[in-house]
Design a protein around this motif. Sequence first.
Motif, short mmCIF file in Angstrom:
data_model
loop_
_atom_site.label_atom_id
_atom_site.label_comp_id
_atom_site.label_asym_id
_atom_site.label_seq_id
_atom_site.Cartn_x
_atom_site.Cartn_y
_atom_site.Cartn_z
N GLY A 247 0.81 -1.21 0.00
CA GLY A 247 0.00 0.00 0.00
C GLY A 247 0.85 1.26 0.00
N ARG A 248 0.19 2.42 0.05
CA ARG A 248 0.89 3.69 -0.04
C ARG A 248 0.92 4.47 1.27
N GLU A 249 0.05 4.13 2.22
CA GLU A 249 0.01 4.84 3.50
C GLU A 249 0.08 3.84 4.65
N VAL A 250 0.75 4.27 5.73
CA VAL A 250 0.94 3.39 6.88
C VAL A 250 0.81 4.19 8.16
N SER A 251 0.33 3.54 9.19
CA SER A 251 0.22 4.14 10.52
C SER A 251 1.51 3.83 11.28
N VAL A 252 2.19 4.86 11.79
CA VAL A 252 3.49 4.72 12.46
C VAL A 252 3.40 5.24 13.89
N ASN A 253 3.84 4.43 14.84
CA ASN A 253 3.88 4.82 16.25
C ASN A 253 5.11 5.69 16.49
N LEU A 254 4.90 6.99 16.72
CA LEU A 254 6.02 7.92 16.93
C LEU A 254 6.60 7.86 18.34
N SER A 255 5.91 7.20 19.27
CA SER A 255 6.38 7.17 20.66
C SER A 255 7.67 6.37 20.83
N VAL A 256 8.07 5.58 19.83
CA VAL A 256 9.34 4.84 19.94
C VAL A 256 10.53 5.80 19.83
N ALA A 257 10.28 7.03 19.40
CA ALA A 257 11.33 8.05 19.31
C ALA A 257 10.91 9.24 20.17
N ASN A 258 10.72 8.99 21.47
CA ASN A 258 10.19 10.03 22.36
C ASN A 258 11.13 11.21 22.57
N ASP A 259 12.36 11.12 22.10
CA ASP A 259 13.30 12.24 22.22
C ASP A 259 13.28 13.15 20.99
N THR A 260 12.40 12.87 20.02
CA THR A 260 12.32 13.64 18.78
C THR A 260 10.92 14.22 18.63
N THR A 261 10.84 15.47 18.17
CA THR A 261 9.56 16.10 17.89
C THR A 261 9.33 16.04 16.39
N PHE A 262 8.19 15.48 15.99
CA PHE A 262 7.86 15.34 14.59
C PHE A 262 6.77 16.32 14.20
N GLN A 263 6.78 16.73 12.92
CA GLN A 263 5.77 17.65 12.40
C GLN A 263 5.25 17.13 11.07
N ILE A 264 4.07 17.56 10.69
CA ILE A 264 3.53 17.23 9.38
C ILE A 264 4.49 17.75 8.32
N GLY A 265 4.78 16.92 7.33
CA GLY A 265 5.71 17.27 6.25
C GLY A 265 7.12 16.75 6.46
N ASP A 266 7.42 16.26 7.68
CA ASP A 266 8.75 15.70 7.94
C ASP A 266 8.96 14.43 7.14
N LYS A 267 10.16 14.29 6.58
CA LYS A 267 10.54 13.06 5.91
C LYS A 267 11.22 12.17 6.96
N ILE A 268 10.78 10.91 7.05
CA ILE A 268 11.29 10.02 8.10
C ILE A 268 11.70 8.67 7.53
N ARG A 269 12.55 8.00 8.28
CA ARG A 269 12.94 6.61 8.02
C ARG A 269 12.37 5.79 9.17
N VAL A 270 11.68 4.70 8.84
CA VAL A 270 10.97 3.90 9.83
C VAL A 270 11.44 2.45 9.77
N GLY A 271 11.70 1.87 10.93
CA GLY A 271 12.01 0.46 11.02
C GLY A 271 10.84 -0.29 11.62
N TYR A 272 10.61 -1.52 11.14
CA TYR A 272 9.53 -2.33 11.68
C TYR A 272 9.93 -3.80 11.62
N ASP A 273 9.13 -4.64 12.25
CA ASP A 273 9.49 -6.06 12.41
C ASP A 273 9.25 -6.91 11.18
N GLY A 274 8.84 -6.33 10.08
CA GLY A 274 8.65 -7.06 8.84
C GLY A 274 7.22 -7.49 8.59
#
Length: 110
Positions: free
Chosen positions: A64-91
């Motif tokens: 698919g093209r959209e995914v739900s990402v839990n941002l709380s795994v990076a609680n030391d970073t503040t994210f905003q709409i429009g930010d480009k991110i790299r996400v790791g997941y368990d596969g």
Amino acid sequence: MDKKIKFTVFAIVLIGLLSACSSSNGDKTEGNETKETFTGTIEKITDQNVAIVTIEEGKILKSGREVSVNLSVANDTTFQIGDKIRVGYDGKVRESYPLGINTTFVELIN
């Protein structure tokens, strides 16, 4: 002498098998092993610290093209709409809309 050679060969084979069968820790966050990554752009952030991300690159695009990402795994970073991110997941990808994953890490891309 013949018994010593057989024992040595047996010991080498045994050590090789044990080494090959042992599991490596890899990248882990809170018990989840990172097996896949992707990059994308944050489109929406909810009150529960979950982002809807448009996927730009990664194997997950096959699902698919959209995914739900839990941002709380990076609680030391503040994210905003429009930010480009790299996400790791368990596969594992849950086939829903948006796609669901078990997030292991999230990092900002400059």
